[in-house]
Design an enzyme around this catalytic site. Structure first.
Site, mmCIF file in Angstrom:
data_model
loop_
_atom_site.group_PDB
_atom_site.id
_atom_site.type_symbol
_atom_site.label_atom_id
_atom_site.label_comp_id
_atom_site.label_asym_id
_atom_site.label_seq_id
_atom_site.Cartn_x
_atom_site.Cartn_y
_atom_site.Cartn_z
ATOM 1 N N SER A 89 -2.966 -7.791 2.608
ATOM 2 C CA SER A 89 -3.265 -7.736 4.041
ATOM 3 C C SER A 89 -3.732 -9.110 4.520
ATOM 4 O O SER A 89 -3.372 -9.558 5.608
ATOM 5 C CB SER A 89 -4.367 -6.716 4.315
ATOM 6 O OG SER A 89 -3.964 -5.447 3.900
ATOM 7 N N ARG A 106 -1.676 -5.889 -8.585
ATOM 8 C CA ARG A 106 -0.457 -6.673 -8.384
ATOM 9 C C ARG A 106 -0.238 -7.675 -9.496
ATOM 10 O O ARG A 106 0.863 -7.879 -9.974
ATOM 11 C CB ARG A 106 -0.526 -7.411 -7.037
ATOM 12 C CG ARG A 106 -0.460 -6.489 -5.839
ATOM 13 C CD ARG A 106 -0.981 -7.158 -4.616
ATOM 14 N NE ARG A 106 -2.398 -7.501 -4.788
ATOM 15 C CZ ARG A 106 -3.202 -7.853 -3.791
ATOM 16 N NH1 ARG A 106 -2.734 -7.954 -2.575
ATOM 17 N NH2 ARG A 106 -4.468 -8.132 -4.027
ATOM 18 N N LYS A 156 -17.118 -7.125 7.414
ATOM 19 C CA LYS A 156 -15.849 -7.774 7.050
ATOM 20 C C LYS A 156 -15.098 -8.314 8.262
ATOM 21 O O LYS A 156 -14.080 -8.981 8.102
ATOM 22 C CB LYS A 156 -14.952 -6.783 6.282
ATOM 23 C CG LYS A 156 -15.117 -6.866 4.774
ATOM 24 C CD LYS A 156 -13.961 -6.174 4.091
ATOM 25 C CE LYS A 156 -13.807 -6.601 2.645
ATOM 26 N NZ LYS A 156 -12.626 -5.983 2.028
ATOM 27 N N HIS A 186 0.849 -1.207 0.000
ATOM 28 C CA HIS A 186 0.000 0.000 0.000
ATOM 29 C C HIS A 186 0.885 1.259 0.000
ATOM 30 O O HIS A 186 0.620 2.213 -0.733
ATOM 31 C CB HIS A 186 -0.873 0.056 1.265
ATOM 32 C CG HIS A 186 -1.940 -0.990 1.354
ATOM 33 N ND1 HIS A 186 -2.078 -1.828 2.436
ATOM 34 C CD2 HIS A 186 -2.936 -1.320 0.498
ATOM 35 C CE1 HIS A 186 -3.122 -2.620 2.245
ATOM 36 N NE2 HIS A 186 -3.650 -2.345 1.075
HETATM 37 O O1 PNS Z 1 -8.883 -3.095 0.277
HETATM 38 P P1 PNS Z 1 -10.044 -3.607 -0.489
HETATM 39 O O2 PNS Z 1 -10.926 -4.447 0.411
HETATM 40 O O3 PNS Z 1 -9.640 -4.309 -1.740
HETATM 41 O O4 PNS Z 1 -10.922 -2.326 -0.959
HETATM 42 C C1 PNS Z 1 -12.153 -2.492 -1.604
HETATM 43 C C2 PNS Z 1 -12.900 -1.150 -1.765
HETATM 44 C C3 PNS Z 1 -12.957 -0.387 -0.475
HETATM 45 C C4 PNS Z 1 -12.189 -0.299 -2.801
HETATM 46 C C5 PNS Z 1 -14.337 -1.491 -2.282
HETATM 47 O O5 PNS Z 1 -14.869 -2.497 -1.486
HETATM 48 C C6 PNS Z 1 -15.276 -0.295 -2.263
HETATM 49 O O6 PNS Z 1 -15.127 0.617 -3.037
HETATM 50 N N1 PNS Z 1 -16.261 -0.316 -1.351
HETATM 51 C C7 PNS Z 1 -17.205 0.774 -1.159
HETATM 52 C C8 PNS Z 1 -18.604 0.362 -1.608
HETATM 53 C C9 PNS Z 1 -18.772 0.573 -3.090
HETATM 54 O O7 PNS Z 1 -18.626 1.662 -3.621
HETATM 55 N N2 PNS Z 1 -19.106 -0.527 -3.797
HETATM 56 C C10 PNS Z 1 -19.284 -0.544 -5.237
HETATM 57 C C11 PNS Z 1 -17.963 -0.763 -5.928
HETATM 58 S S1 PNS Z 1 -18.143 -0.866 -7.660
#
Ligand code: PNS
Length: 165
Positions: free
Chosen positions: A132, A94, A41, A17
């Site tokens: 993570s 990645r 989560k 990150h």
């Molecule tokens: O670290 P992560 O878990 O890969 O991050 C995922 C994240 C936070 C980017 C994604 O879950 C997100 O954007 N969540 C917010 C809800 C949302 O907007 N959902 C629609 C996505 S198309």
């Protein structure tokens, strides 16, 4: 003035990150690190803990003139990005395995909010397998995570494990 959101769970923040944030700093004047608040989560660290850990480790990175801010959000990412007047969402990719999910999210986000662009960035190869989830698994099973997370994060993980015993 270019502002980006770098969203994620950051449970915990890894060197991967931080590598992406450093790279993002070359492109943006300001990056808001947005921690997703998602109790479903069952994160290892609370939002408050993740906020404090991120704030601490960001002090040591190479950010040039870029302004970094740690924040948290819930609900739709694009709504948060608009509220923050961001131009872009930064996501790290990645490997090809990340691409399909990230592409889906990027295109859905674009459909929801065409004014926000998603920028994919590649971390250094040494972090291409770091996540993570794996860091937590390896640590919980007694494996070495040195070099994968900053020393402070390793310390916090040790404290959390003792707390949960
Ligand atoms: O670290 P992560 O878990 O890969 O991050 C995922 C994240 C936070 C980017 C994604 O879950 C997100 O954007 N969540 C917010 C809800 C949302 O907007 N959902 C629609 C996505 S198309």
């Amino acid at each position: 003035m270019r502002r980006a959101i770098y969203p994620g769970s950051f449970d915990p923040v890894t060197n991967g990150h931080l590598d992406i944030i450093e790279r993002g700093c070359k492109l943006f004047d300001e990056i808001i690190i947005g921690i997703l608040v998602n109790p479903e989560k069952h994160p290892l660290f609370t939002t408050q803990e993740r906020h404090e850990m991120l704030t601490a480790v960001l002090r040591d990175i190479n950010k040039g003139n870029c302004e970094l801010r740690v924040d948290s959000f819930s609900g739709l990412l694009v709504n948060y990005a608009v509220a923050q007047q961001a131009d872009a969402i930064v996501r790290g990719i990645r490997a090809i395995s990340d691409y399909e999910y990230e592409l889906q999210m990027a295109l859905m986000n674009r459909r929801l909010e065409p004014s926000i662009e998603t920028v994919f960035m590649m971390p250094a190869e040494i972090y291409s397998y770091v996540s993570s989830r794996l860091v937590k698994e390896v640590f919980q099973l007694g494996g070495a995570i040195e070099g994968l997370v900053p020393p402070l994060i390793e310390k916090k993980m040790r404290e959390k494990t003792n707390e949960n015993k």
